[in-house]
Enzyme design. Structure first.
Site, PDB file in Angstrom:
ATOM      1  N   ALA A  85     -54.146 -22.497 -40.418  1.00 40.69           N
ATOM      2  CA  ALA A  85     -55.302 -22.302 -40.386  1.00 40.69           C
ATOM      3  C   ALA A  85     -56.094 -23.421 -39.600  1.00 40.69           C
ATOM      4  O   ALA A  85     -56.030 -24.710 -39.922  1.00 40.69           O
ATOM      5  CB  ALA A  85     -54.754 -22.360 -41.571  1.00 40.69           C
ATOM      6  N   GLU A  86     -56.901 -22.954 -38.876  1.00 42.46           N
ATOM      7  CA  GLU A  86     -58.032 -24.014 -38.147  1.00 42.46           C
ATOM      8  C   GLU A  86     -58.357 -25.584 -38.839  1.00 42.46           C
ATOM      9  O   GLU A  86     -58.627 -26.351 -37.954  1.00 42.46           O
ATOM     10  CB  GLU A  86     -59.068 -23.549 -37.430  1.00 42.46           C
ATOM     11  CG  GLU A  86     -60.273 -22.381 -38.225  1.00 42.46           C
ATOM     12  CD  GLU A  86     -59.561 -21.405 -38.271  1.00 42.46           C
ATOM     13  OE1 GLU A  86     -58.686 -20.727 -38.495  1.00 42.46           O
ATOM     14  OE2 GLU A  86     -61.257 -20.529 -37.912  1.00 42.46           O
ATOM     15  N   ILE A  87     -58.688 -25.076 -40.200  1.00 37.29           N
ATOM     16  CA  ILE A  87     -59.107 -26.588 -40.442  1.00 37.29           C
ATOM     17  C   ILE A  87     -57.819 -27.570 -40.780  1.00 37.29           C
ATOM     18  O   ILE A  87     -58.044 -28.460 -41.019  1.00 37.29           O
ATOM     19  CB  ILE A  87     -58.764 -26.227 -42.185  1.00 37.29           C
ATOM     20  CG1 ILE A  87     -59.222 -27.156 -42.795  1.00 37.29           C
ATOM     21  CG2 ILE A  87     -57.669 -25.361 -43.384  1.00 37.29           C
ATOM     22  CD1 ILE A  87     -59.770 -26.855 -44.767  1.00 37.29           C
ATOM     23  N   GLY A  88     -56.547 -26.833 -40.021  1.00 41.04           N
ATOM     24  CA  GLY A  88     -55.613 -27.989 -39.890  1.00 41.04           C
ATOM     25  C   GLY A  88     -54.339 -27.529 -40.276  1.00 41.04           C
ATOM     26  O   GLY A  88     -53.838 -28.382 -41.224  1.00 41.04           O
ATOM     27  N   SER A 125     -56.473 -29.267 -34.520  1.00 45.54           N
ATOM     28  CA  SER A 125     -56.329 -27.868 -34.449  1.00 45.54           C
ATOM     29  C   SER A 125     -57.062 -27.052 -33.343  1.00 45.54           C
ATOM     30  O   SER A 125     -56.620 -26.349 -32.588  1.00 45.54           O
ATOM     31  CB  SER A 125     -56.777 -27.836 -36.067  1.00 45.54           C
ATOM     32  OG  SER A 125     -56.652 -25.949 -35.944  1.00 45.54           O
TER      33      SER A 125
END
Lengths: 233, 229
Positions: B53-56, B95
């Site tokens: 998930a690119e939020i991290g 990320s």
């Protein structure tokens, strides 16, 4: 080195008109909502804000828009996903009316521009955006046969960040995906103001689990855990 | 605007997602974009596939049930998610470093249009009325250039019947020449140096029918078959 401020209003009291402020948080996670509310109370104007979104999931920022405090927003996901809902949002209306200038960058470029500022770099080359409208006005250069765009660092005057735990010297520990932009924004700004859920004495945080070293944080203020229901549309 | 054609019945959004899940290999790191791509997560339970998930976050677990919601734990679509064995968290900056750095084996992305050269247009619909450099870019441009393989998941045409697989994207592009595979409700299409190769068609459809809603000329694969789920 005690960086704790007695109140939110004290912590942001010196923010002048025309300041630029990076605001941490990704939609609802890790957004320093109480600092944004304090900024709305203070009423500083002509501000430039740098944040992921200007509403969807982060409606706390809307009062700044409604009160005409924002001159420019730098974002990567500024609008509601739904065009219908967006059409009614104060931010989208302000952009359409030309009251707020909006600059948009790809998410990775956006945060890398802040990271670069914190790391003393003037600029960097990224493959993201080559061949798109994002390359307009930017130097393009080939390395090893692949094209890259030159992106310059952006250094905000202030950063508002959020942390789960923080000590008096400014060391911060984030929780789960609420970390997101907070560490790199803290490093980027000249003055970083941290809203922390749990304020502890130096030595109480596990030194191996500090996500934001205190050197990046100039002010710490304790806040209650905000209540969010994660959702956007 | 591309020409309007008649519409066909094909796979549901869930089945497009299932077809893509079958395309993913075990032992891979995958990022799923917003929309149909998110539905792929419903079909990979128990598989050795790690979702980023690119939020991290790596090893993103299923959506949180009511009562399980943790406001500090969301995916990039702001949906509450859960941890899995092996979950780890990191900053957004890291990320995107791993995305641009080439560590994502696959990105599954939605699209408004895909061109025969694999150009992807997915981040900005000019019908919203903003200048073409203003819109929700999010992480799409980084994912499109950083992932080793980009799979597009979308409906073959718009609700109005406008064609989405086109010779040249009319909408602002997300990235140039990156799409390797297109999976729609009607077909599975490889993007190759020679052009678009029609590999599979939805049950009951002929290649001619798929061609009638696809602007570029399709090359018919010698192994053409019905989409199998």
């Amino acid at each position: 080195m005690d960086k704790v401020y007695p109140s939110l209003d004290d912590a942001i009291a010196d923010i002048p008109d025309g300041a630029s402020i990076a605001i941490g948080g990704f939609f609802t996670a890790g957004t320093p909502v109480q600092l944004i509310q304090a900024l709305a109370r203070k009423g500083a104007k002509n501000l430039t804000v740098m944040c992921q979104s200007m509403g969807p999931g982060n409606e706390d920022i809307t009062p700044l828009v409604v009160q005409g405090q924002i001159r420019k927003a730098i974002c990567n996901y500024p609008f509601y996903r739904s065009a219908t809902r967006g059409a009614d949002s104060p931010f989208e209306k302000a952009v359409r009316a030309g009251q707020v200038e909006l600059e948009v960058y790809p998410m990775g470029t956006f945060i890398e521009k802040l990271r670069a500022a914190g790391a003393g770099l003037a600029a960097f080359y990224t493959p993201t955006g080559v061949g798109t409208v994002a390359e307009r006005g930017k130097e393009k250069r080939k390395f090893n046969g692949r094209e890259y765009l030159l992106e310059v660092a952006i250094k905000p005057d202030y950063a508002f960040v959020y942390a789960w735990r923080g000590d008096r010297t400014g060391n911060l520990t984030c929780r789960k995906t609420a970390r997101n932009y907070n560490p790199d924004m803290a490093a980027a700004a000249r003055i970083t103001i941290a809203a922390v859920e749990g304020l502890v004495e130096a030595g109480e945080l596990d030194p191996d689990k500090i996500h934001i070293p205190g050197i990046y944080v100039q002010r710490v203020v304790q806040v209650d855990r905000p209540n969010y229901i994660p959702s956007i549309d | 605007m591309a020409e309007k054609r008649r519409q066909f019945d094909g796979l549901s959004r869930e089945l497009i997602a299932l077809r893509i899940a079958n395309e993913l290999e075990d032992g891979t790191y995958v990022n799923l974009g917003i929309g149909i791509p998110t539905l792929v997560s419903n079909w990979i339970e128990g598989r050795d596939i790690v979702l980023q998930a690119e939020i991290g976050m790596l090893n993103t677990g299923p959506l949180a049930a009511q009562g399980q919601v943790d406001q500090d734990l969301i995916n990039a679509s702001c949906q509450p998610v859960t941890e899995m064995p092996g979950t780890c968290y990191f900053s957004d900056c890291e990320s995107f470093a791993m995305i641009r750095g080439g560590y994502m084996d696959v990105a599954v992305l939605g699209a408004l249009q895909v061109s025969e050269k694999g150009d992807l247009a997915g981040w900005n619909n000019p019908e919203r009325g903003f200048p073409e450099h203003i819109g929700n870019i999010g992480g799409s441009m980084d994912l499109a250039v950083g992932a080793r393989k980009v799979i597009v998941a979308m409906e073959h045409t718009t609700r109005n019947g406008d064609l989405k697989i086109v010779k040249k994207c009319a909408y602002p592009v997300t990235a140039v020449g990156v799409v390797k595979l297109i999976v729609t409700d009607l077909a599975v299409i490889d993007v190759t140096d020679k052009g678009l190769v029609l590999r599979e068609v939805a049950p009951g459809l002929t290649p001619e029918e798929v061609q009638s809603v696809t602007e570029p000329k399709l090359i018919i694969s010698p192994d053409l078959r019905e989409i199998r789920l």
